[in-house]
Design an enzyme around this catalytic site. Sequence first.
Site, PDB file in Angstrom:
ATOM      1  N   HIS A   1      79.260 -30.513 -24.124  1.00 22.88           N
ATOM      2  CA  HIS A   1      79.201 -29.198 -23.471  1.00 22.88           C
ATOM      3  C   HIS A   1      79.929 -29.221 -22.134  1.00 22.88           C
ATOM      4  CE1 HIS A   1      75.985 -31.445 -21.510  1.00 22.88           C
ATOM      5  NE2 HIS A   1      76.037 -30.569 -20.508  1.00 22.88           N
TER       6      HIS A   1
ATOM      7  N   ASP B   1      79.170 -27.381 -18.447  1.00 21.42           N
ATOM      8  CA  ASP B   1      77.951 -26.804 -17.873  1.00 21.42           C
ATOM      9  C   ASP B   1      78.061 -25.296 -17.665  1.00 21.42           C
ATOM     10  OD1 ASP B   1      76.647 -29.244 -17.794  1.00 21.42           O
ATOM     11  OD2 ASP B   1      77.257 -29.683 -15.729  1.00 21.42           O
TER      12      ASP B   1
ATOM     13  N   HIS C   1      81.147 -32.878 -21.428  1.00 23.68           N
ATOM     14  CA  HIS C   1      80.463 -34.163 -21.312  1.00 23.68           C
ATOM     15  C   HIS C   1      79.305 -34.231 -22.303  1.00 23.68           C
ATOM     16  CE1 HIS C   1      78.732 -31.410 -18.322  1.00 23.68           C
ATOM     17  NE2 HIS C   1      77.575 -32.024 -18.514  1.00 23.68           N
TER      18      HIS C   1
ATOM     19  N   ARG D   1      71.554 -33.386 -10.325  1.00 27.54           N
ATOM     20  CA  ARG D   1      72.888 -32.770 -10.313  1.00 27.54           C
ATOM     21  C   ARG D   1      72.971 -31.621  -9.318  1.00 27.54           C
ATOM     22  NH1 ARG D   1      74.110 -29.590 -15.448  1.00 27.54           N
ATOM     23  NH2 ARG D   1      73.641 -27.812 -14.124  1.00 27.54           N
TER      24      ARG D   1
HETATM   25  O1  LIG Z   1      72.418 -36.986 -18.032  1.00 29.32           O
HETATM   26  C1  LIG Z   1      73.646 -37.014 -17.979  1.00 29.32           C
HETATM   27  O2  LIG Z   1      74.306 -38.043 -17.958  1.00 29.32           O
HETATM   28  C2  LIG Z   1      74.409 -35.714 -17.933  1.00 29.32           C
HETATM   29  C3  LIG Z   1      73.492 -34.554 -18.059  1.00 29.32           C
HETATM   30  C4  LIG Z   1      74.233 -33.253 -18.007  1.00 29.32           C
HETATM   31  O3  LIG Z   1      74.648 -32.729 -18.984  1.00 29.32           O
HETATM   32  C5  LIG Z   1      74.454 -32.650 -16.700  1.00 29.32           C
HETATM   33  O4  LIG Z   1      73.996 -33.165 -15.680  1.00 29.32           O
HETATM   34  O5  LIG Z   1      75.117 -31.614 -16.656  1.00 29.32           O
HETATM   35 FE   LIG Z   2      75.792 -31.002 -18.473  1.00 30.87          FE
END
Ligand SMILES: O=C(O)CCC(=O)C(=O)O
Ligand SMILES: [Fe+2]
Length: 269
Positions: A92, A94, A249, A264
Site C-alpha cells: 500500500h 499510505d 510498502h 510513524r
Molecule cells: O510496520 C511497518 O513496518 C510499516 C507499517 C506501515 O504501513 C506504516 O507505518 O505506514
Molecule cells: Fe503504511
Amino acid sequence: MTPLDIALVSPRIGAEVRGLDLATLDAGGAAQLRAALWHHRVLFLRDQHLDDASHEAAACLLGEIAPYALHGGGDALLEMDAAHGGKANVWHTDSTFEAEPPLIAMLRAVVVPAVGGDTLWANTEAAYRALPLPLRGLADALTATHSNAYDFAGSRPGVTRAAAERYAERFTTAQVFRTAHSVARPHPATGEPCLFLGNFVTGIEGWAATEASAVLGALQAYVVQPENTVRWRWRAGDVAIWDNAATQHYALDDYGEAPRVMKRATIRR
Ligand SMILES: O=C(O)CCC(=O)C(=O)O
Ligand SMILES: [Fe+2]
C-alpha cells in the site's frame, strides 16, 4: 554544508544516510534529506533512538505534519503495535483515500522481533517507467477510486475476529473517505508520473469490478517486481523516511506473536 553520506541499499530504491543525528536536525539538513528522498525514495538511518518529541520535531522540519486523518486530527504520531492488529502486510501507499495524501512518512522502530518483521518498499515511479508503451498509455488514461472502508486486518488470514474488529474500528469508524486519483499521478514535488495504486484502491472509474481488477493487477505486478523493491532489516532505534508519492510498502508478518511496535509521523507536503 557538508553533503549527506549516502550508501545505496539496492540499485533501484533505498539508501542509507550515515552520520546524521535526526535529534539535532536543522532546516538545512531537512532540505538535504528531502532532496535525497526524491532520488532514493526511501532513506534509512540507523541508531537514532528518537523519543516522541524528537521524532515529531524532526518530522516538522521535513514538512507540514499531517495528523493521522482517521484519528480525528489528534496525535502527530501513529503507533502501529502488532499486538493490537497493527500489521500492515499488504502492499500500500499510505492514506491514498485522502484528497491530498501525505507526501512523506517517517517511521521509527521502537520494538522489533529478533528475526522477521522486515519492511519492503517498491518504487512506483520506476514501475511507471518500466511499463511497455501500450500499458503506459492505459495507465495515463485511468482514474482509480480509493477508500479506507477496506481495512488491513480484516483482509488477512490468521487474524482473530476480535483483533480485526478492534483494528477496523480504529481504522474506519472515524470517517469513510472516497477519493479518485489518476493512476499515473504526477509526483507533487518533482512532477514525475508515478503509479498511484495500492491496497486502498477500490476500482477504476467507469469500469466494472472484474475488468478493473485484472488491469490493476497487471499494473501492480510492475510495482512489486523484486528488482523494483528494497527490504530493510530493522534494529530498534532505526528510522525510515519514505516518499509516499512514489512508493508502496509492505510490513512482513513472519514473526508470529513476537512484539513489534513502530511509530510513524506523516507529512502532508
Ligand atoms: O510496520 C511497518 O513496518 C510499516 C507499517 C506501515 O504501513 C506504516 O507505518 O505506514
Ligand atoms: Fe503504511
